[in-house]
Motif scaffolding. Structure first.
Motif, short mmCIF file in Angstrom:
data_model
loop_
_atom_site.label_atom_id
_atom_site.label_comp_id
_atom_site.label_asym_id
_atom_site.label_seq_id
_atom_site.Cartn_x
_atom_site.Cartn_y
_atom_site.Cartn_z
N ALA A 1 5.99 -5.08 15.24
CA ALA A 1 6.19 -4.95 13.80
C ALA A 1 5.45 -3.71 13.28
CB ALA A 1 5.68 -6.19 13.08
N HIS A 2 6.16 -2.91 12.49
CA HIS A 2 5.59 -1.67 11.96
C HIS A 2 5.70 -1.65 10.44
CE1 HIS A 2 4.88 2.63 11.45
NE2 HIS A 2 6.03 2.73 10.81
N HIS A 3 4.59 -1.30 9.76
CA HIS A 3 4.62 -1.16 8.30
C HIS A 3 5.38 0.10 7.93
CE1 HIS A 3 1.31 -4.11 8.28
NE2 HIS A 3 1.66 -4.33 7.03
N VAL A 4 6.34 -0.02 7.02
CA VAL A 4 7.11 1.17 6.62
C VAL A 4 6.41 1.93 5.50
CG1 VAL A 4 9.30 0.17 7.37
CG2 VAL A 4 8.54 -0.16 5.01
N VAL A 5 5.41 1.33 4.87
CA VAL A 5 4.64 2.01 3.83
C VAL A 5 3.19 2.08 4.28
CG1 VAL A 5 3.88 1.95 1.42
CG2 VAL A 5 6.17 1.12 2.03
N LEU B 1 -0.74 1.93 4.33
CA LEU B 1 -1.64 1.11 3.54
C LEU B 1 -2.42 1.95 2.54
CD1 LEU B 1 -3.01 -1.35 6.22
CD2 LEU B 1 -1.11 -1.63 4.64
N ALA B 2 -2.64 3.23 2.86
CA ALA B 2 -3.37 4.10 1.95
C ALA B 2 -2.63 4.27 0.63
CB ALA B 2 -3.60 5.46 2.60
N GLU B 3 -1.29 4.23 0.69
CA GLU B 3 -0.49 4.35 -0.53
C GLU B 3 -0.31 3.00 -1.19
OE1 GLU B 3 3.27 6.25 0.01
OE2 GLU B 3 2.39 8.05 0.88
N ALA B 4 -0.18 1.98 -0.39
CA ALA B 4 0.14 0.66 -0.93
C ALA B 4 -1.09 -0.03 -1.51
CB ALA B 4 0.75 -0.21 0.16
N GLY B 5 -2.28 0.29 -1.00
CA GLY B 5 -3.48 -0.39 -1.45
C GLY B 5 -3.48 -1.84 -0.99
N VAL B 6 -4.26 -2.65 -1.68
CA VAL B 6 -4.30 -4.07 -1.34
C VAL B 6 -3.04 -4.73 -1.88
CG1 VAL B 6 -5.56 -6.23 -1.64
CG2 VAL B 6 -6.80 -4.07 -1.43
N ARG B 7 -2.37 -5.46 -1.03
CA ARG B 7 -1.10 -6.04 -1.45
C ARG B 7 -0.72 -7.16 -0.51
NH1 ARG B 7 3.36 -2.24 1.58
NH2 ARG B 7 2.27 -2.29 3.55
N VAL B 8 0.29 -7.89 -0.92
CA VAL B 8 0.90 -8.87 -0.04
C VAL B 8 1.97 -8.15 0.76
CG1 VAL B 8 2.28 -10.97 0.07
CG2 VAL B 8 0.45 -10.77 -1.62
N ARG C 1 5.32 -8.06 2.70
CA ARG C 1 6.56 -8.83 2.82
C ARG C 1 7.32 -8.35 4.05
NH1 ARG C 1 5.47 -8.14 -2.54
NH2 ARG C 1 5.54 -10.05 -3.80
N LEU C 2 8.23 -9.19 4.50
CA LEU C 2 9.02 -8.80 5.67
C LEU C 2 9.80 -7.52 5.41
CD1 LEU C 2 10.41 -12.11 7.21
CD2 LEU C 2 8.32 -10.85 7.74
N ALA C 3 10.19 -7.30 4.13
CA ALA C 3 10.93 -6.08 3.78
C ALA C 3 10.08 -4.82 3.97
CB ALA C 3 11.42 -6.17 2.34
N ASP C 4 8.76 -4.99 4.06
CA ASP C 4 7.86 -3.86 4.28
C ASP C 4 7.70 -3.55 5.77
OD1 ASP C 4 7.33 -3.88 1.52
OD2 ASP C 4 5.71 -5.34 1.79
N MET C 5 8.36 -4.34 6.61
CA MET C 5 8.17 -4.19 8.04
C MET C 5 9.44 -3.69 8.73
SD MET C 5 5.09 -5.28 7.99
CE MET C 5 4.78 -5.11 9.75
N ALA C 6 9.25 -2.90 9.76
CA ALA C 6 10.36 -2.49 10.62
C ALA C 6 10.11 -3.07 12.01
CB ALA C 6 10.45 -0.96 10.71
#
Ligand SMILES: [Zn+2]
Ligand SMILES: [Zn+2]
Length: 124
Positions: free
Chosen positions: A67-71, A73-80, A82-87
Motif C-alpha cells: 500500500a502506497h500513500h498517494v499524498v 504526509l508533509a502536505e496532508a498533515g495529521v489526518r485520517v 482513507r482507502l482512496a488515499d492509497m494506491a
C-alpha cells in the motif's frame, strides 16, 4: 580558514525523513489489509505496471503487493487515511517510486512514476 562545504547528504535529509515517515504509516497493517480486501474482488494488480502475478499461490499472493500513500504526509498533515488515499503497487514498483521521489527530491504521482519507469520502453 577552510571553506565550509555543505555535504550533499544534507540536501537529502528532508526527503529521507519524509520517506521514512511515509513507510512507517504504510506499515499500519489495517490500512494494507483493508486495501487488499477492497481490491481483491476485481483482482489484485499494480497501479503502475499492472502486473497481477496470476500464477502465484493464493495463500501468498498478497505478499506481492504493498500500500502506497498517494499524498505525501508533509502536505496532508495529521489526518485520517482513507482507502482512496492509497494506491496498490507491486513491491518492485513501490520501491521504484520511492527511489524516484528521493532522487527527484519532490513528490511524484503514480501516473508520473509510470511514465518515468517505462520511459525507455516507450522511447524505442
Ligand atoms: Zn508494479
Ligand atoms: Zn509508498
Amino acid at each position: 580558514a577552510k571553506d565550509v562545504v555543505v555535504p550533499a547528504e544534507d540536501e537529502f535529509y528532508e526527503g529521507r525523513v519524509l520517506t521514512r515517515l511515509h513507510y512507517t504509516r504504510e506499515r499500519n497493517p489495517r490500512i494494507r489489509a483493508k486495501l487488499l480486501q477492497a481490491r481483491s474482488s476485481a483482482g489484485l494488480n499494480c497501479e503502475i505496471c499492472a502486473i497481477s502475478y496470476p500464477s502465484v499461490l493464493a495463500n501468498i499472493h498478497d505478499a506481492a503487493f504493498e500500500a502506497h500513500h498517494v499524498v505525501p504526509l508533509a502536505e496532508a498533515g495529521v489526518r485520517v487515511t482513507r482507502l482512496a488515499d492509497m494506491a496498490l503497487l507491486c513491491a518492485c514498483c513501490h520501491r521504484l517510486i520511492h527511489r524516484i521521489i528521493a532522487t527527484e527530491r519532490r513528490w511524484v504521482t503514480v501516473d508520473e512514476a509510470r511514465r518515468i519507469i517505462f520511459a525507455e520502453n516507450s522511447a524505442v
